[in-house]
Motif scaffolding. Structure first.
Motif, PDB file in Angstrom:
ATOM      1  N   SER A   1       0.781  -1.410   0.003  1.00 49.74           N
ATOM      2  CA  SER A   1      -0.077  -0.021   0.031  1.00 49.74           C
ATOM      3  C   SER A   1       1.001   1.247  -0.156  1.00 49.74           C
ATOM      4  CB  SER A   1      -0.925   0.180   1.082  1.00 49.74           C
ATOM      5  OG  SER A   1      -0.333   0.103   2.251  1.00 49.74           O
TER       6      SER A   1
ATOM      7  N   GLU B   1       3.112   0.809  -4.122  1.00 49.49           N
ATOM      8  CA  GLU B   1       2.383   0.377  -5.129  1.00 49.49           C
ATOM      9  C   GLU B   1       2.219   1.978  -6.042  1.00 49.49           C
ATOM     10  OE1 GLU B   1      -1.422  -1.016  -4.426  1.00 49.49           O
ATOM     11  OE2 GLU B   1      -2.049   0.546  -3.199  1.00 49.49           O
ATOM     12  N   SER B   2       2.042   3.048  -5.457  1.00 48.72           N
ATOM     13  CA  SER B   2       2.168   4.421  -6.236  1.00 48.72           C
ATOM     14  C   SER B   2       3.560   4.833  -6.920  1.00 48.72           C
ATOM     15  CB  SER B   2       1.292   5.399  -5.356  1.00 48.72           C
ATOM     16  OG  SER B   2       2.181   5.849  -4.264  1.00 48.72           O
TER      17      SER B   2
ATOM     18  N   GLU C   1       6.845   4.969  -9.170  1.00 48.49           N
ATOM     19  CA  GLU C   1       7.447   4.447 -10.440  1.00 48.49           C
ATOM     20  C   GLU C   1       8.719   3.854 -10.460  1.00 48.49           C
ATOM     21  OE1 GLU C   1       6.815   7.733 -13.056  1.00 48.49           O
ATOM     22  OE2 GLU C   1       4.673   7.894 -12.614  1.00 48.49           O
TER      23      GLU C   1
ATOM     24  N   ASP D   1       8.814   9.840  -1.069  1.00 47.25           N
ATOM     25  CA  ASP D   1       8.878   8.891  -1.878  1.00 47.25           C
ATOM     26  C   ASP D   1       9.757   7.895  -0.801  1.00 47.25           C
ATOM     27  OD1 ASP D   1      10.173   6.742  -3.449  1.00 47.25           O
ATOM     28  OD2 ASP D   1       9.538   8.088  -5.119  1.00 47.25           O
TER      29      ASP D   1
END
Length: 405
Positions: A203, A206-207, A209, A241
């Motif tokens: 969770s 997953e966002s 890149e 990040d």
């Protein structure tokens, strides 16, 4: 436990102290170590070091001589050998004079000098290890510090793996994906990102890149109009990040060490002041599913292990109980001391009262009988020997009378 930054600093230390130094002879192992022997003997060789995540590689390179054939025949090494080290809980390298060899120096490399010096691998707890002719472990991922692009790609491309179902604090210790991250680093990284430690790792990741968005921006202009982002927005982008923070935070620790890294004169004051979460007063901590202590602030998240309790709270409770027990012992001790102090006086009073009672009893008997207590005592009867003698005399008298008649 030494983590990625500490192992990299150790490699820098080896390169610094071994620069221009020639080593000779066999690599010696301590008698108590259970690690393998290093079958390397050379008349003259040099040592260099590199690090990758939680591993350090020493390369032993023979110095070419004019008569290389004689070197081979005499059993001397003519090819370089890599020795890969894993530090365990307490491993580090130390360069010292031979007569100042550390107590727990389990692998030793001797210099070719008149006053011999020794590069040694020191490991007090003996959890560390080394592998002669070794390579980087295959099940370890790219280094989070110096292989950032490969590290990031390795994580993002494997988010479907079941391991990412686990809490993010536990996944951060998985060296297959986060090679170099350890207990204190995971606490500092999650704290700075304000991520609860016991939420699903997927969770959180997953966002993200494969390519870092910040790296993209460096290659492209900010906008066509030439407007720049505000400092606040830029700061949020840089610290939002998780994978980027796994790269940046360990490098901060490396910069703390700088060129002054020396295990013999270690000063951890700078590191302790750098810590914001790990073992810091006011923070919470819980044991994860693997029994490792996780430090955090605020809500731990929904995936906390069942029955897990705060280690810090236990320590505080234990301390309070010990303090209570100490107070009770002090009270009991003071009571016993006061009892011991009062006992001689009380005993003396009791003895006086008993003496007075015996004297009063003797006086009352004298008043009744006109005699003292000693006089009123019954006379002792003659013993059996006296009685037998008297009886024999009477019998002999009777017998004499009868004979006279």
């Amino acid at each position: 436990m030494p983590e990625g930054p500490e192992l990299h600093l150790a490699s820098l230390y080896v390169n610094e102290v071994c620069d221009g130094v020639v080593f000779t002879g066999a690599v010696r192992k301590s008698e108590v170590s259970k690690c393998p022997d290093v079958p390397f003997t050379c008349e003259a060789y040099r040592i260099t070091a590199t690090s990758r995540g939680k591993e350090v590689k020493l390369t032993l390179t023979p110095i070419k001589s004019a008569d290389s054939k004689r070197t081979v025949k005499s059993g001397q090494a003519d090819q370089a050998m890599d020795v890969v080290f894993r530090f365990g809980m307490s491993g580090y390298f130390r360069f010292s004079a031979e007569d100042e060899l550390p107590k727990h120096a389990h692998l030793r490399f001797y210099t070719k000098e008149k006053s011999c010096r020794v590069l040694s691998f020191v490991d007090t707890r003996r959890f560390g290890s080394w592998q002669p002719s070794g390579t980087w472990q295959r099940d370890r991922g790219p280094c989070v510090m110096f292989e950032y692009s490969s590290f990031r790609e390795n994580v993002v491309s494997h988010l479907s793996d079941r391991v990412f179902d686990r809490p993010v604090c536990e996944v951060l210790l998985n060296q297959k994906y986060f090679n170099g991250i350890g207990n204190y680093l995971r606490a500092e990284i999650l704290y700075r990102l304000n991520i609860p430690p016991f939420v699903s790792a997927r969770s959180v990741l997953e966002s993200l890149e494969v390519q870092d968005s910040l790296e993209k921006e460096k290659a492209v202009k900010h906008s066509i109009t030439g407007k720049k982002k505000s400092d606040k927005v830029k700061e949020e982008d840089e610290t939002s990040d998780l994978l980027r923070m796994c790269h940046m935070v360990p490098l901060e620790v490396v910069n703390l060490g700088g060129k002054g890294y020396d295990p013999a004169k270690a000063d951890y004051s700078g590191f302790m002041s750098w810590l914001q979460c790990y073992a810091v007063e006011g923070m919470n901590c819980l044991q994860d599913h693997n029994g490792r202590t996780m430090w955090f602030k605020g809500d731990p998240g929904p995936m906390v292990p069942k029955g897990s309790r705060s280690t810090r709270a236990k320590i505080l409770v234990k301390k309070e109980r010990n303090d209570d027990n100490a107070d009770k012992k002090k009270v009991a001790r003071s009571r016993s001391e006061s009892t011991l102090k009062k006992r001689p006086i009380k005993q003396e009073v009791t003895e006086i009262k008993a003496k007075d009672a015996s004297l009063s009893e003797a006086g009352s008997k004298k008043r009744k009988t006109g005699k003292t207590a000693e006089e009123t005592k019954p006379r002792r009867s003659r013993n059996s020997g006296e009685k037998a003698a008297a009886g024999s005399q009477r019998r002999s008298g009777r017998i004499a009378k009868q004979n006279s008649k």
